[in-house]
Design an enzyme around this catalytic site. Structure first.
Site, PDB file in Angstrom:
ATOM      1  N   HIS B  49      31.174 -25.056  29.739  1.00  0.00           N
ATOM      2  CA  HIS B  49      30.857 -25.573  31.074  1.00  0.00           C
ATOM      3  C   HIS B  49      31.356 -24.620  32.151  1.00  0.00           C
ATOM      4  O   HIS B  49      32.436 -24.037  32.033  1.00  0.00           O
ATOM      5  CB  HIS B  49      31.512 -26.946  31.265  1.00  0.00           C
ATOM      6  CG  HIS B  49      30.910 -28.001  30.378  1.00  0.00           C
ATOM      7  ND1 HIS B  49      29.677 -28.535  30.601  1.00  0.00           N
ATOM      8  CD2 HIS B  49      31.395 -28.605  29.264  1.00  0.00           C
ATOM      9  CE1 HIS B  49      29.418 -29.434  29.658  1.00  0.00           C
ATOM     10  NE2 HIS B  49      30.440 -29.492  28.831  1.00  0.00           N
ATOM     11  N   VAL B 172      50.351 -36.365   9.182  1.00  0.00           N
ATOM     12  CA  VAL B 172      51.666 -36.678   9.749  1.00  0.00           C
ATOM     13  C   VAL B 172      51.751 -38.181   9.979  1.00  0.00           C
ATOM     14  O   VAL B 172      50.906 -38.769  10.662  1.00  0.00           O
ATOM     15  CB  VAL B 172      51.890 -35.910  11.057  1.00  0.00           C
ATOM     16  CG1 VAL B 172      53.191 -36.352  11.731  1.00  0.00           C
ATOM     17  CG2 VAL B 172      51.918 -34.405  10.798  1.00  0.00           C
ATOM     18  N   ARG B 310      35.016 -38.188  21.095  1.00  0.00           N
ATOM     19  CA  ARG B 310      35.834 -37.527  22.109  1.00  0.00           C
ATOM     20  C   ARG B 310      37.149 -38.295  22.253  1.00  0.00           C
ATOM     21  O   ARG B 310      37.178 -39.517  22.106  1.00  0.00           O
ATOM     22  CB  ARG B 310      35.145 -37.568  23.465  1.00  0.00           C
ATOM     23  CG  ARG B 310      33.645 -37.282  23.469  1.00  0.00           C
ATOM     24  CD  ARG B 310      33.103 -37.656  24.837  1.00  0.00           C
ATOM     25  NE  ARG B 310      31.684 -37.478  25.030  1.00  0.00           N
ATOM     26  CZ  ARG B 310      30.759 -38.373  24.704  1.00  0.00           C
ATOM     27  NH1 ARG B 310      31.093 -39.492  24.084  1.00  0.00           N
ATOM     28  NH2 ARG B 310      29.495 -38.165  24.979  1.00  0.00           N
ATOM     29  N   GLU B 337      39.149 -34.057  26.045  1.00  0.00           N
ATOM     30  CA  GLU B 337      37.716 -34.325  25.952  1.00  0.00           C
ATOM     31  C   GLU B 337      37.011 -33.279  26.810  1.00  0.00           C
ATOM     32  O   GLU B 337      37.650 -32.354  27.307  1.00  0.00           O
ATOM     33  CB  GLU B 337      37.421 -35.753  26.449  1.00  0.00           C
ATOM     34  CG  GLU B 337      37.825 -35.949  27.904  1.00  0.00           C
ATOM     35  CD  GLU B 337      37.526 -37.347  28.425  1.00  0.00           C
ATOM     36  OE1 GLU B 337      36.645 -38.018  27.884  1.00  0.00           O
ATOM     37  OE2 GLU B 337      38.195 -37.762  29.381  1.00  0.00           O
ATOM     38  N   SER B 338      35.711 -33.431  27.001  1.00  0.00           N
ATOM     39  CA  SER B 338      34.968 -32.458  27.794  1.00  0.00           C
ATOM     40  C   SER B 338      35.661 -32.263  29.135  1.00  0.00           C
ATOM     41  O   SER B 338      36.049 -33.245  29.771  1.00  0.00           O
ATOM     42  CB  SER B 338      33.542 -32.959  28.020  1.00  0.00           C
ATOM     43  OG  SER B 338      32.825 -32.009  28.776  1.00  0.00           O
ATOM     44  N   CYS B 400      20.057 -20.147   0.999  1.00  0.00           N
ATOM     45  CA  CYS B 400      19.474 -21.180   1.864  1.00  0.00           C
ATOM     46  C   CYS B 400      18.229 -20.611   2.525  1.00  0.00           C
ATOM     47  O   CYS B 400      18.312 -19.708   3.345  1.00  0.00           O
ATOM     48  CB  CYS B 400      20.487 -21.620   2.921  1.00  0.00           C
ATOM     49  SG  CYS B 400      19.783 -22.582   4.270  1.00  0.00           S
ATOM     50  N   CYS B 437      15.570 -28.604   5.681  1.00  0.00           N
ATOM     51  CA  CYS B 437      15.566 -29.389   4.432  1.00  0.00           C
ATOM     52  C   CYS B 437      16.918 -30.046   4.191  1.00  0.00           C
ATOM     53  O   CYS B 437      17.078 -30.803   3.244  1.00  0.00           O
ATOM     54  CB  CYS B 437      15.117 -28.558   3.234  1.00  0.00           C
ATOM     55  SG  CYS B 437      16.427 -27.722   2.315  1.00  0.00           S
TER      56      CYS B 437
END
Lengths: 428, 487
Positions: B49, B172, B310, B337-338, B400, B437
């Site tokens: 951001h 912990v 979050r 969080e964000s 893959c 897939c």
């Protein structure tokens, strides 16, 4: 060695049943320099893990297992001395038929091909594509992946199994897991009819008392680490879950058999036009795509039910590619083939009508969009009915075929389009 | 006795560990999961951001802007793809316009360069698939993209290369102050350390409350996403935001560093921080909200859906530093969080330096250069592919097919300093199984390679550790009690 530019007449991508049959027919048509590239370490494609029988009834008039069916083509290709290279992954196909591949033995290689036949097959639709909510635990497999674990690796994915979707692989795996000691609790199908072959419903579910729940779907997935159960709900006519119909199944394994998708990423890279109805290439009756010299056949073109049909279709592509390489590609007027009422995904999408009298036949193949009993399968050239044939049953689970013979094709000379449709009434 | 124990192997814990690795000392990272990056760090929007929407003066605002500025060089050092396509915050009515104008003003306070309000025509010229009902937008040219789990793995490997231990499946359960340090009680016994850093994500509040005089409440806030298949012609080149709400930045539509399209997240406060289920309602909510941005939204190419959690702190800001009311040597970074992913490099640098300074750890005289993560085969030019193959012929084997991942890369992922031990571990390090897939074709082969590399049996391989076993046992084991899974 690396960056070697190899000139070939025909390059076939894939050594499954389609690629093998295409290469064989091209070789039998007299083409010398054919190379088949296969990403797996073995030829035969998905047939290797299809150890059940039921293959070859149409083509060989005998019932074979998948590996036996594949072996016939593998042996024939060897007899013809076709250059088949396994463990080679094609990375790119260009619109001028340069094919880039890589392998552990040979490194990067570039082939310049007179014609390319795409025979990459298909993949299974995954849980993600269905957006089934719930946890992201272990124990959810596509049916083909489970089949590989059981039949090729010798491992059981689980012990208590629910199967979502009644595609043929799911039905086959219901029986396989049961025979191997697992408990298959139910096969759950969103639609009011099965998408599998009727013989598989009888032989794989009914013979083992496995319930088939039509108009049901999995609406929740439980278990934080390994699957502990699924919630199954009935759905309404719009395929939406009906609240209050939830039932819980304790299971450690969910197998998905919810559709196959032609694997056309290489085709797209080459600029091949795809059909929204089939997810495969748009082709003419020689199975040539919109890109000159690139052909497609088998499950990469449209998903088949029977390998016999795959092989026959691939032979057409092999012969057509051979003719193309010799400069004898079909010329003529291009006539579009349209999906009419009740019909989806007719292949081929175009018919090339030569100037000279027609001396060939065409099978128009498609999926009915619903289940129709005692309906008529109609082929028209504009308003003119070319054929009208009664079918006891037409169902999305079984590919339908409308053959066009020489006479019918001649009748299309002045038409704008050919249409395939399903009619309740006989028409003339 | 350790000098530092870091609790939590997410992006924050690994960033702190990489910083502390520059100093002499005995350091370990603990995580209750079987791999690094198993919590919030593995499932978020992956946006770096720009920093226009964090409250001015907050830790979020400061560390966002500082962290974002570190990204280009950090990703170069670590060998990670980093993109900076920019973003638009879309306004659909005049109330939105006012909010957008406020964001523009705020961007200047937060010292975010280049943000400006653009009108409808310019929006549609930049992004033709945006809802034509758009009124205006905030154009944010510096908004970036990173793969959050790839970043976490790279940070962990760099820390481990610098001597930091990783003790996984180590939870912990208690924290106790002792003479000269701390005793951390875990499911694997007691570990003694001079200092510790709580970077435990959604579980950070529980650990904090064991020792602090000022309790906090970390609320697990779930976000559900759709992921669409890679496409050379994605409908959007930039990240599309809607006007933020008090629950967060709203539903976004964004390309990823690997060319997928990500749509989400929801914002649902839930009880259980480990509950990453997706729900029918939540997924429907994502689509209906995203349709405002993209009216032609199509789920035809959806390859998966997932949830992330979050760690929302009720006070709304990051809590970073020493643990209030606890004894000396207790540090934390919680409520991340964000824009936590964006801030992670800055948090790692500041907190890591702080801890080292507190312990008076001497800076290492000689730091071995940590080689960057090798470039993915799928991103290589033909010449690079050739060179990679000549060095290691296993680059010639594609495992893959959807994401074009080679056997060489799968083996490297297992042999990394903090290597993959599970199917998901291989997937997040190499992308094998992440494509359309969803592992249908490659997972049996990846299981084989895990067994070869680690000396395991197939029935011992898990999806993500613990009880997430993949195979019940050999065909012969059915109906027997030889230790196979199941009944």
């Amino acid at each position: 060695m690396a960056n070697e530019h190899t000139q070939v007449d025909i390059l076939v991508v894939g050594a499954g049943p389609a690629g093998l049959a295409a290469a064989i027919s091209a070789k039998e048509a007299g083409i010398e320099r054919i190379v088949v590239l296969e990403r797996e370490d073995f030829q035969g494609g998905i047939l290797r893990q299809c150890i059940h029988n039921g293959f070859g009834l149409h083509r060989f008039k005998v019932e074979l297992t998948g590996p036996e069916y594949a072996q016939r083509d593998i042996d024939r290709a060897a007899e013809l001395g076709i250059d088949i290279r396994t463990g080679v992954t094609v990375l790119e196909v260009s619109d001028d038929r340069r094919v880039t591949a890589i392998s552990q033995q040979g490194g990067l290689q570039v082939f310049e091909a007179g014609a390319v036949i795409l025979a990459m097959g298909c993949r299974e639709r995954s849980r993600g594509a269905l957006a089934i909510p719930g946890t992201r635990c272990a124990g959810i497999f596509s049916a083909g992946t489970a089949q590989r674990y059981v039949n090729l690796e010798g491992y059981m994915p689980g012990r208590r199994v629910v199967i979502l979707g009644s595609g043929d692989i799911g039905l086959i795996m219901a029986r396989r897991m049961t025979l191997q000691g697992a408990k298959v609790l139910a096969c759950v199908e969103l639609m009011p009819y099965s998408s599998g072959l009727n013989r598989n419903i009888v032989q794989c579910l009914q013979d083992y008392d496995i319930p088939l729940l039509l108009s049901h779907t999995v609406t929740d997935i439980h278990g934080r680490e390994r699957l502990t159960g699924v919630t199954v709900s009935q759905v309404d006519e719009n395929r939406r879950p009906i609240p209050g119909t939830e039932q819980h199944f304790d299971c450690d394994t969910l197998l998905l058999s919810v559709g196959l998708i032609p694997e056309n990423e290489l085709s797209q890279g080459a600029g091949v036009e795809l059909s929204a109805a089939t997810s495969g290439a748009v082709v003419d009756n020689t199975l040539q795509t919109n890109v000159p010299g690139i052909f497609a056949c088998g499950n990469v073109l449209h998903v088949h039910d029977l390998v016999d049909h795959v092989s026959n279709e691939a032979s057409v592509a092999g012969r057509a590619a051979a003719a193309y390489v010799r400069g004898k590609a079909w010329q003529g007027r291009s006539l579009p083939v349209m999906d009419g009422a009740g019909v989806r995904g007719t292949v081929p999408q175009r018919i090339i009508l030569p100037e000279v009298p027609v001396d060939f036949t065409i099978d128009l193949m498609f999926r009915p969009i619903n289940v129709y009993r005692n309906h008529y399968l109609v082929v028209r050239a504009d308003d003119k009915v070319l054929s009208c044939k009664k079918h006891m049953i037409l169902t999305p689970g079984e590919m339908a075929v409308a053959p066009m013979n020489e006479k019918m094709l001649e009748q299309c000379r002045d038409a704008q389009a050919v249409t395939v449709e399903i009619s309740e009434e006989k028409v003339s | 006795m350790y000098d530092v124990l870091i609790i939590g192997a997410g992006v924050i814990g690994c960033a702190v560990a990489r910083q502390i690795a520059q100093y002499e000392g005995k350091v370990a990272v603990l995580d209750k999961a079987g791999d690094v990056s198993e919590g919030a760090s593995k499932a978020n929007s992956g946006i770096v951001h720009a920093g226009y929407d964090a409250t001015p003066g907050s830790e979020k605002a400061r560390l966002n802007v500082k962290g974002a500025a570190m990204y280009p060089q950090l990703c170069r050092q670590l060998g990670l793809p980093y993109g900076q396509p920019g973003a638009l915050v879309l306004a659909f009515d005049e109330a939105d316009r006012a909010a957008i104008q406020a964001l523009e003003a705020q961007s200047r306070v937060n010292e975010v360069a280049g943000c400006r309000v653009i009108e409808r025509d310019e929006v549609l010229a930049m992004e033709p698939n945006v809802n034509p009902a758009v009124v205006c937008a905030l154009h944010v040219p510096t908004s970036g993209l990173v793969s959050p789990y790839e970043l976490t793995h790279a940070l962990a490997n760099a820390a481990a290369a610098g001597g930091v231990e990783f003790q996984l499946e180590t939870e912990v359960t208690g924290i106790e102050q002792i003479e000269g340090g701390w005793a951390l009680h875990t499911n694997r016994g007691v570990l003694y350390t001079r200092a510790f850093v709580n970077c435990a994500g959604v579980y950070g509040g529980v650990l904090h409350n064991m020792i602090s005089t000022r309790p906090v409440r970390i609320i697990p806030r779930r976000g559900q996403y759709y992921l669409l298949d890679r496409d050379e012609h994605l409908p959007f080149g930039m990240t599309m935001f809607q006007v933020p709400t008090k629950m967060g930045k709203g539903v976004l539509i964004s390309p990823t560093t690997h060319g997928n399209l990500l749509i989400g997240p929801t914002a649902e406060d839930i009880e259980d921080g480990g509950d990453v289920t997706t729900t029918a309602d939540g997924l429907a909510d994502v689509l209906s909200k995203a349709a405002l941005t993209w009216p032609d939204i199509s789920t035809r190419s959806v390859i998966t859906n997932f949830s992330g959690i979050r760690a929302h702190e009720a006070g709304g800001d990051f809590i970073i530093g020493t643990v209030e009311g606890a004894g000396e040597g207790a540090f934390e970074a919680i409520g991340i969080e964000s824009p936590g992913l964006t801030a992670a490099p800055a948090i790692g640098e500041e907190l890591g330096t702080w801890v080292a300074y507190f312990l008076q750890l001497p800076k290492k005289r000689y730091m071995r250069d940590v080689p960057p993560m090798p470039k993915a085969f799928s991103h290589m030019s033909p010449g690079e592919r050739e060179a990679a193959y000549l060095k290691d012929p296993e680059y010639g084997r594609i495992v893959c097919r959807c994401e074009t991942v080679t056997e060489a890369e799968v083996r490297q992922a297992i042999r990394q300093p903090v290597g993959a031990r599970t199917l998901d571990g291989v997937k997040r390090r190499t992308r094998a199984g992440m494509g359309r897939c969803q592992g249908g074709f490659c997972s049996p082969r990846v299981v084989q390679i895990l067994c070869e590399e680690l000396g395991m049996k197939p029935e011992e391989v898990t999806k993500f550790g613990g009880g997430s076993w993949l195979l019940a046992g050999t065909l012969d084991s059915m109906g027997t009690e030889d230790g196979s899974h199941g009944e």
